[in-house]
Design a protein around this motif. Structure first.
Motif, short mmCIF file in Angstrom:
data_model
loop_
_atom_site.label_atom_id
_atom_site.label_comp_id
_atom_site.label_asym_id
_atom_site.label_seq_id
_atom_site.Cartn_x
_atom_site.Cartn_y
_atom_site.Cartn_z
N GLN A 27 0.77 -1.24 0.00
CA GLN A 27 0.00 0.00 0.00
C GLN A 27 0.81 1.30 0.00
OE1 GLN A 27 -3.91 0.19 1.90
NE2 GLN A 27 -3.42 -1.69 3.02
N ILE A 28 2.14 1.21 -0.07
CA ILE A 28 2.94 2.44 -0.09
C ILE A 28 3.90 2.43 -1.27
CG2 ILE A 28 2.79 2.66 2.41
CD1 ILE A 28 5.79 1.89 2.54
N ASP A 29 4.41 3.60 -1.59
CA ASP A 29 5.40 3.75 -2.66
C ASP A 29 6.42 4.77 -2.18
OD1 ASP A 29 6.54 3.22 -5.08
OD2 ASP A 29 5.11 4.34 -6.29
N ALA A 30 7.65 4.33 -2.02
CA ALA A 30 8.71 5.19 -1.48
C ALA A 30 9.53 5.79 -2.62
CB ALA A 30 9.62 4.38 -0.55
N PRO A 31 10.28 6.87 -2.35
CA PRO A 31 11.09 7.50 -3.39
C PRO A 31 12.03 6.51 -4.07
CG PRO A 31 10.99 8.90 -1.46
CD PRO A 31 10.35 7.60 -1.07
N GLU A 32 12.17 6.67 -5.38
CA GLU A 32 13.04 5.82 -6.17
C GLU A 32 14.49 6.31 -6.10
OE1 GLU A 32 12.53 3.12 -7.98
OE2 GLU A 32 10.36 2.95 -7.71
N PHE A 33 15.42 5.41 -6.43
CA PHE A 33 16.83 5.80 -6.52
C PHE A 33 16.93 6.96 -7.51
CE2 PHE A 33 21.13 5.74 -8.10
CZ PHE A 33 21.89 5.44 -6.98
N GLY A 34 17.61 8.02 -7.10
CA GLY A 34 17.72 9.20 -7.95
C GLY A 34 16.82 10.33 -7.49
N GLN A 35 15.81 10.02 -6.67
CA GLN A 35 14.97 11.07 -6.12
C GLN A 35 15.61 11.65 -4.87
OE1 GLN A 35 10.85 8.89 -6.47
NE2 GLN A 35 10.49 11.09 -6.68
N ALA A 36 15.21 12.88 -4.55
CA ALA A 36 15.86 13.61 -3.46
C ALA A 36 15.80 12.88 -2.12
CB ALA A 36 15.23 15.00 -3.34
N ASP A 37 14.69 12.23 -1.81
CA ASP A 37 14.51 11.63 -0.49
C ASP A 37 14.71 10.12 -0.47
OD1 ASP A 37 13.61 14.00 1.16
OD2 ASP A 37 12.19 14.11 -0.49
N TRP A 38 15.34 9.57 -1.51
CA TRP A 38 15.52 8.12 -1.56
C TRP A 38 16.33 7.61 -0.37
CZ3 TRP A 38 19.97 5.10 -1.93
CH2 TRP A 38 19.76 3.73 -2.15
N MET B 105 7.94 9.49 4.80
CA MET B 105 9.00 8.82 4.05
C MET B 105 8.46 7.98 2.90
SD MET B 105 11.84 9.82 5.11
CE MET B 105 12.44 10.82 6.49
N ALA B 106 7.16 8.02 2.67
CA ALA B 106 6.55 7.28 1.56
C ALA B 106 5.18 7.85 1.27
CB ALA B 106 6.44 5.79 1.90
N TRP B 107 4.75 7.66 0.04
CA TRP B 107 3.40 8.03 -0.37
C TRP B 107 2.46 6.84 -0.16
CZ3 TRP B 107 7.43 10.51 -2.58
CH2 TRP B 107 7.28 11.85 -3.00
N VAL B 108 1.20 7.13 -0.01
CA VAL B 108 0.20 6.07 -0.13
C VAL B 108 0.12 5.71 -1.60
CG1 VAL B 108 -2.22 5.45 0.16
CG2 VAL B 108 -1.12 6.91 1.84
N TYR B 109 0.22 4.42 -1.91
CA TYR B 109 0.20 3.96 -3.30
C TYR B 109 -1.26 3.85 -3.74
CZ TYR B 109 2.55 1.77 -7.29
OH TYR B 109 3.08 1.49 -8.53
N ARG B 110 -1.78 4.93 -4.29
CA ARG B 110 -3.21 5.06 -4.53
C ARG B 110 -3.79 3.98 -5.43
NH1 ARG B 110 -1.31 9.21 -2.41
NH2 ARG B 110 -2.54 10.86 -1.48
#
Length: 219
Positions: free
Chosen positions: A58-69, A118-123
């Motif tokens: 249910q969540i999606d965290a920043p990918e490698f290369g994103q500011a908050d990864w 530290m993560a988005w809700v994976y809508r």
């Protein structure tokens, strides 16, 4: 004698990987977290000493290369690395990982990552309203990634990356969207391929110092 096309063999291998992951994805299982690959993916060593790749549900965290990864990965490491957890498997993804809810001492790791910003809700896959409330609170309090003016959701970041890398994906000499049998840096043809194998295939041997950057000679 029956002759199989390469595409058929690849499809068969992929189906077997998913079938194995699906078998693990049913009932709950316990184990120790041996690696944190990013803010929503971990490796759990179960009671049979098998390494199981787990994608937090249910969540999606920043990918490698994103500011908050790195911050997101560090947050999940503080929460889970080296700890004993219970995984409630609910599905298996196309990479053969178990998708499930991960509990540590009564704490839902997915929900905690959202609470910390530290993560988005994976809508596309989320249904639990507690996750949406936690995200709204984190946004209001400007915690974690929400401290930035316009944080980019990982699914949008991936779409941009896939669009920009279309020529790379068409090249037969480069990596594809499927995990293969490569396990050593010497087998990687690019930094992008090394990152894919580390982050999506869970090949920890590519990151021996545990800093999240695979194959320093390439990256």
């Amino acid at each position: 004698m029956r002759i199989f096309r390469r595409s058929s063999v690849a499809a068969l291998i992929a189906s077997l990987v998913l079938e194995a992951a699906s078998a693990q994805a049913g009932p709950s299982f316990g184990g120790q977290v041996s690696a944190v690959l990013d803010g929503d993916s971990i490796t759990v060593v179960d009671a049979g000493q098998r390494e199981v790749q787990v994608r937090l549900v249910q969540i999606d965290a920043p990918e490698f290369g994103q500011a908050d990864w790195q911050a997101s990965r560090q947050s999940l490491s503080e929460l889970l690395l080296g700890r004993t957890v219970t995984v409630e498997g609910v599905d298996a993804d196309r990479y053969g990982r178990v998708v499930g809810r991960v509990w540590r001492d009564g704490t839902d790791a997915s929900l905690e990552q959202v609470r910390r910003g530290m993560a988005w809700v994976y809508r596309q896959y989320a249904a639990d309203q507690a996750y949406f409330r936690a995200e709204e609170d984190a946004r209001k309090e400007r915690r974690g990634l929400w401290s930035r003016p316009h944080p980019v959701p990982p699914w949008r970041f991936r779409h941009r990356a896939e669009t920009g890398a279309s020529r790379f994906q068409r090249s037969p000499s480069k990596s594809t969207a499927k995990c293969g049998a490569k396990r050593r840096c010497a087998e990687m043809v690019s930094c992008e391929e090394a990152r894919f194998y580390l982050l999506r295939c869970g090949v920890k041997s590519l990151d021996r110092d545990g800093d999240g950057i695979p194959c320093e000679e390439l990256c």
